[in-house]
Design an enzyme around this catalytic site. Structure first.
Site, PDB file in Angstrom:
ATOM      1  N   GLU A 196      20.435  29.338  59.585  1.00 38.57           N
ATOM      2  CA  GLU A 196      20.173  28.570  60.809  1.00 38.57           C
ATOM      3  C   GLU A 196      19.296  29.346  61.775  1.00 38.57           C
ATOM      4  O   GLU A 196      18.423  28.770  62.445  1.00 38.57           O
ATOM      5  CB  GLU A 196      21.499  28.200  61.480  1.00 38.57           C
ATOM      6  CG  GLU A 196      21.383  27.210  62.634  1.00 38.57           C
ATOM      7  CD  GLU A 196      21.143  27.872  63.983  1.00 38.57           C
ATOM      8  OE1 GLU A 196      20.860  27.154  64.953  1.00 38.57           O
ATOM      9  OE2 GLU A 196      21.229  29.123  64.066  1.00 38.57           O
ATOM     10  N   GLU A 197      19.525  30.643  61.885  1.00 38.43           N
ATOM     11  CA  GLU A 197      18.778  31.445  62.850  1.00 38.43           C
ATOM     12  C   GLU A 197      17.295  31.540  62.517  1.00 38.43           C
ATOM     13  O   GLU A 197      16.493  31.889  63.377  1.00 38.43           O
ATOM     14  CB  GLU A 197      19.384  32.850  62.941  1.00 38.43           C
ATOM     15  CG  GLU A 197      20.799  32.891  63.466  1.00 38.43           C
ATOM     16  CD  GLU A 197      20.912  32.496  64.927  1.00 38.43           C
ATOM     17  OE1 GLU A 197      19.863  32.248  65.558  1.00 38.43           O
ATOM     18  OE2 GLU A 197      22.037  32.419  65.442  1.00 38.43           O
ATOM     19  N   HIS A 311      22.136  36.955  71.361  1.00 39.07           N
ATOM     20  CA  HIS A 311      21.215  37.559  70.392  1.00 39.07           C
ATOM     21  C   HIS A 311      20.992  39.049  70.648  1.00 39.07           C
ATOM     22  O   HIS A 311      19.947  39.591  70.286  1.00 39.07           O
ATOM     23  CB  HIS A 311      19.876  36.831  70.378  1.00 39.07           C
ATOM     24  CG  HIS A 311      19.912  35.536  69.629  1.00 39.07           C
ATOM     25  ND1 HIS A 311      18.798  34.753  69.424  1.00 39.07           N
ATOM     26  CD2 HIS A 311      20.943  34.868  69.035  1.00 39.07           C
ATOM     27  CE1 HIS A 311      19.125  33.674  68.734  1.00 39.07           C
ATOM     28  NE2 HIS A 311      20.434  33.724  68.497  1.00 39.07           N
TER      29      HIS A 311
END
Length: 1005
Positions: A196-197, A311
């Site tokens: 997903e990232e 993040h």
């Protein structure tokens, strides 16, 4: 009389009661917003809420998943996947209705308008059959009715991923265990996806799987920050939102957190974040399929607080805001909503339509269809009548409208000339209309708008001051900034209105203050009607649901204005009735005492005339006696020090106008500040954040405007002191802390020569004499980026060049050579005959090998193999430079064709192809076709660009499982330097999918 005086002193429209009530309302409203924003406590062991859940196991799962960074292109990712697979296998063992699919088959290609992707999925899928579904029937898409639950187990390369998205994955593990033991009506499918990232690749891979055809609704769990309360990020319509209510009471979400403002912000690009929601719904599709409507209805639930730690290394279990309570909050919401989605009430009758949703403080979520809002706004009352300033505002001695005042016309004396008196009265009134009176009337009429203009101007000036002096101060102290704007808004608004409506010289003239309040209310009504009109237009054209607060605001103002308009009529009628009753009692008393009055002695009469009568005046009262009595009463009244005020009416008006707006706007303000105050390091404009804060602060003050003339002047001095003190502090304080760090984005690039990459001889060894060019890049907000660079030793003796970032608007990238901190890809060199990389220098380490072969006049084949990586890329020069555009690509061994809804843009082509493999060191073979723009010949243009591979592993984030020897561990010394030497108020995040990108140019000949 004493009781009435006491009641009037407590409940009358006076300074102290008004100030106390409004202050109490603000305190209660703000307190309720703050309390409702707190994380709920974890239920005690043995509670029914915890039945079927194991929080201790969930915490241990999170510790395993978020032990270290584990992006898709890392060996730590494989370790996390193996752990999850074992956990799922244990849950599914022995249950025929639970199906586990270790998906290593779903491959696919898809494209956005700018780049293309080839991806090999490694998702973990679980299907739990519903009691209403036949598990052996493959349901066509048109009647699919399963529910998809999704979260991703990969993290970014610079964060362990506790909230993004470790908590989401742990929540799915708990839900799988719960639904496996408590089957629901519908089939539940869980997609614990990977990638997903790296731009939602795991969700795209799920669309390639047959189980994707069984789902019509989804619930996606995300983490766009660092813990706190999860919020309903966005929803396709009201239909899935009703899942909050379609659950048994004992399973219902007791503390829902939702607001349509997030959905509107996503739709209009104010939130720079992407989730799997866009893939599951299909809203990011392009080409012909983009008009096909939604693929699925669904919800996006995510964390949103603490974005400065998002993040970064601080997204770890030890630093999560709320800790275990935050984890339980996500589990509680997902369980409640999940049960509602799997057991809907009359789902076939529910229509998909956009709506308004928000959670009222300390109450359940409220749903409101946008259509209903639009219909109500369109049918709202017409604009208010033109406000008028009552004559009593200029003539405090006027008695009309005052409770108890006589409304009887004065009786003409015998022999009076009515016409002459009328003419003299008209001339007197004309002469009394002086320029001063006209100016006073105009000033009172325009005072509200002047106050509004002054307030808006000062708010804009204050926003400019913050942006010019200390733009990041809102980063760590958002509520102090709000208090500064709020204090200035209150000061300016109240000061102007109190100057326009000063204290009356006759304090008992109730109608003066009441009619002044109504005057301001009428002007405020006009403003709210204009806002309602504009919001109705926006709702109708753009389906913006965030304007629900305007509707609530207008309704309260309208009701208060109606009360203010009817009050003089009702009070006057009541006064007339009361006067008539007094007159009847006076006549009766006069008749009964006439006989005794006639027999009284002259001395007795003299005594009686000296003592004021207690009987009310009437038409039979002697003229001279009445005058003397009236003068005496006026002297007594003027000698009173107590302030008069109407009872009851103003309280209803305050309750209608102030609490609803303050609570709703207060909740929106809290969400906006928590979600947007730390987006400045992402490139968001400081102007937009401060102006939005100023707007919200002004909206919090506006409801008080009609009552501001009655507020205690001490509040004006207090607001001025608060404004000055907090503003000076916020202008000089350093904006960053360890808890709220300044975020920078890191990447290191390695520029290789052609001979370093393309085969030169049979062994593949190609040794260069000058070595690669290695550059470290740091991206951040230019206001503080250059203050950060001197902390890095490698940058001190190098020439630093800075330029605006190509993609992240508002950010700047600084570059410098860093050959002494050369990265090392790790693993074994598959093309080298050396026994160990320790015998080689950094100038001849191989990163990847590639080959390019022209297969036709407009086709070529690329072969790329990276060392110890699962991610490489092909970059193509833009058509303006190369004269060609890539319109098709096919990866050998992958799925044929492009994913429906995501074709290559044939007009602009793709300028980048991202290649992802589930195996390490794979050699990709990619066939590429291109076209020349119209109007050019076949021989014009030449395909050129760069071939690159990416790496994300570094020593401090490695899995110590013995898979690499000391000489084969991946290394990124430049990143380790940044993590070591940057101050504690700076946090490092990734700038791109790869922390290191090695590339070499190519040209198809």
């Amino acid at each position: 009389m004493a009781k009435e005086t006491t009641a009037r002193s407590i409940l009358g429209y006076q300074t102290l009661p008004t100030t106390a009530l409004i202050a109490l309302i603000y305190v209660v409203a703000f307190f309720s917003v703050l309390v409702s924003d707190q994380l709920p406590s974890i239920p005690h062991p043995g509670s029914k809420k915890l039945k079927g859940f194991d929080l201790d196991l969930a915490r241990r799962d999170l510790e395993h998943i978020a032990a270290r960074p584990h992006p898709y292109n890392s060996h730590a990712n494989d370790a996390v996947r193996e752990y999850l697979l074992n956990r799922l296998d244990d849950i599914a063992w022995g249950k025929d209705h639970v199906h586990l699919d270790n998906d290593l088959r779903s491959n696919g290609s898809w494209a956005s308008p700018k780049y293309g992707v080839y991806f090999e999925g490694t998702n973990l899928l679980v299907k739990i059959d519903g009691t209403d579904d036949d598990p052996h029937t493959q349901i066509p898409r048109g009647v699919a009715d399963g529910v998809l639950f999704s979260a991703h187990y990969d993290s970014v390369s610079t964060a362990a991923g506790a909230t993004d998205d470790g908590m989401g994955v742990v929540t799915l593990l708990q839900l799988i265990q719960y639904f496996a033991e408590n089957r629901q009506r519908k089939t539940a499918i869980f997609n614990i996806n990977n990638g997903e990232e790296d731009w939602l690749n795991g969700a795209h891979a799920f669309l390639q799987h047959p189980w994707a055809n069984l789902t019509s609704t989804f619930l996606n769990l995300e983490g766009a920050a660092s813990g706190g309360r999860p919020i309903l990020f966005r929803s396709t319509s009201l239909k899935p939102v009703k899942a909050y209510d379609d659950v048994p009471h004992k399973l219902r979400v007791r503390h829902p957190h939702a607001n349509v403002i997030f959905s509107d912000a996503f739709a209009r690009g104010f939130v720079r974040s992407g989730t799997d929601y866009s893939v599951y719904t299909g809203i990011d599709r392009h080409g012909p399929a983009a008009e096909g409507g939604l693929l699925r209805e669904g919800l996006d639930i995510a964390f949103y607080k603490g974005r400065s730690r998002y993040h970064t290394r601080w997204d770890a279990p030890a630093y999560t805001e709320g800790g275990e309570r935050s984890l339980w909050s996500m589990i509680d919401v997902a369980r409640g909503v999940g049960v509602g989605l799997l057991n809907p009430e009359d789902s076939a009758k529910q229509k998909s339509k956009p709506g308004v949703y928000f959670d009222r403080p300390v109450v359940l979520a409220l749903l409101w269809a946008i259509g209903a809002v639009l219909k109500h706004n369109a049918g709202s009352p017409p604009p208010p009548p033109k406000p008028t300033v009552p004559h009593s505002a200029n003539n405090a001695s006027a008695g009309t409208g005052r409770p108890g005042a006589s409304t009887r016309q004065p009786t003409r004396s015998f022999g009076s000339n009515e016409d002459a008196n009328s003419e003299r009265g008209i001339l007197a009134r004309i002469k009394s209309v002086s320029v001063k009176n006209v100016l006073i009337t105009v000033w009172k009429q325009a005072s509200f708008w002047i106050a509004l203009i002054v307030t808006v101007g000062l708010q804009a000036l204050l926003a400019w001051g913050y942006v010019a002096i200390n733009p990041f101060t809102i980063y760590s102290r958002p509520y102090f900034v709000l208090l500064s704007f709020f204090a200035l808004s209150f000061f300016s608004m109240t000061l102007v209105l109190q100057a326009a409506f000063p204290s009356s010289p006759v304090k008992h003239a109730i109608e003066v203050r009441e009619q002044e309040k109504t005057t301001i209310l009428l002007h405020l009504h006009l403003l709210s009607w204009i806002a309602l009109l504009l919001s109705t237009i926006l709702i109708g054209k753009s389906q913006v649901g965030s304007f629900y607060v305007v509707t609530v605001w207008y309704l309260g103002i309208w009701a208060a204005t109606v009360i203010g308009t009817l009050q003089p009529i009702l009070v006057s009628k009541r006064a007339d009735d009361k006067g008539k009753r007094r007159a009847r009692r006076s006549r009766s008393a006069s008749t009964s005492s006439s006989s005794s009055s006639s027999s009284s002695s002259s001395s007795g009469s003299d005594t009686e005339t000296e003592r004021p009568s207690t009987q009310p005046a009437s038409e039979r009262t002697p003229l001279l006696f009445g005058r003397a009595n009236g003068a005496s009463n006026r002297r007594k009244t003027n000698s009173k020090s107590k302030e008069d005020g109407a009872i009851g009416w103003w309280i209803a008006q305050v309750l209608l106008t102030v609490p609803p707006v303050v609570m709703l706007v207060g909740q929106i303000t809290s969400i906006v500040l928590e979600a947007m105050n730390q987006t400045l390091t992402d490139g968001n404009s400081a102007w937009s954040i401060y102006l939005l804060t100023a707007l919200l602060a002004t909206m919090l003050v506006l409801p008080v405007a009609p009552f501001s003339p009655k507020l205690h002047r001490g509040l004006i001095f207090l607001s001025a002191a608060v404004f000055v003190g907090f503003t000076i502090y916020l202008w000089v304080v350093f904006p960053f802390t360890r808890q709220d760090p300044f975020k920078v984005f890191f990447q290191q690039t390695v520029s290789l020569d052609r001979e370093d990459v393309f085969p030169m001889n049979a062994t593949g060894n190609a040794v260069t004499t000058h070595g690669p060019k290695i550059v470290t890049e740091l991206t951040g907000n230019p206001a503080y980026l250059r203050r950060v660079l001197p902390y890095l030793p490698s940058s001190r003796e190098e020439d630093i060049t800075c330029s605006p970032h190509e993609v992240r608007t508002g950010l700047e990238t600084c570059r410098w050579k860093s050959n002494r901190l050369a990265p090392f890809p790790g693993g074994k060199d598959p093309w080298s005959t050396w026994d160990s990389d320790a015998q080689r220098t950094t100038t001849d380490v191989s990163f990847f090998k590639a080959d390019v072969t022209r297969t036709a006049w407009a086709s070529a084949r690329f072969i790329v193999q990276g060392r110890n990586t699962r991610n490489c890329r092909l970059y193509f020069d833009p058509p303006e430079k190369s004269g060609v555009r890539v319109v098709r690509y096919v990866v050998h061994g992958g799925a044929k064709g492009m994913q429906p809804g995501y074709p290559v843009d044939l007009v602009n082509g793709v300028q980048e192809i991202r290649l992802w493999s589930r195996t390490w060191g794979k050699a990709w073979e990619v066939d590429v076709d291109w076209e020349t723009p119209l109007g050019t010949g076949e021989d014009e243009g030449q395909l050129a660009g760069r071939i690159a591979c990416e790496w994300v592993e570094y020593q401090s984030a490695m899995v110590d499982n013995g898979s690499f020897g000391p000489d084969r561990q991946p290394k990124i010394p430049a990143l380790e330097e940044a993590l070591t030497f940057l101050p504690e108020w700076v946090a490092v995040s990734k700038a791109a999918d790869g922390l290191v990108e090695a590339s070499a140019p190519f040209t198809v000949v």
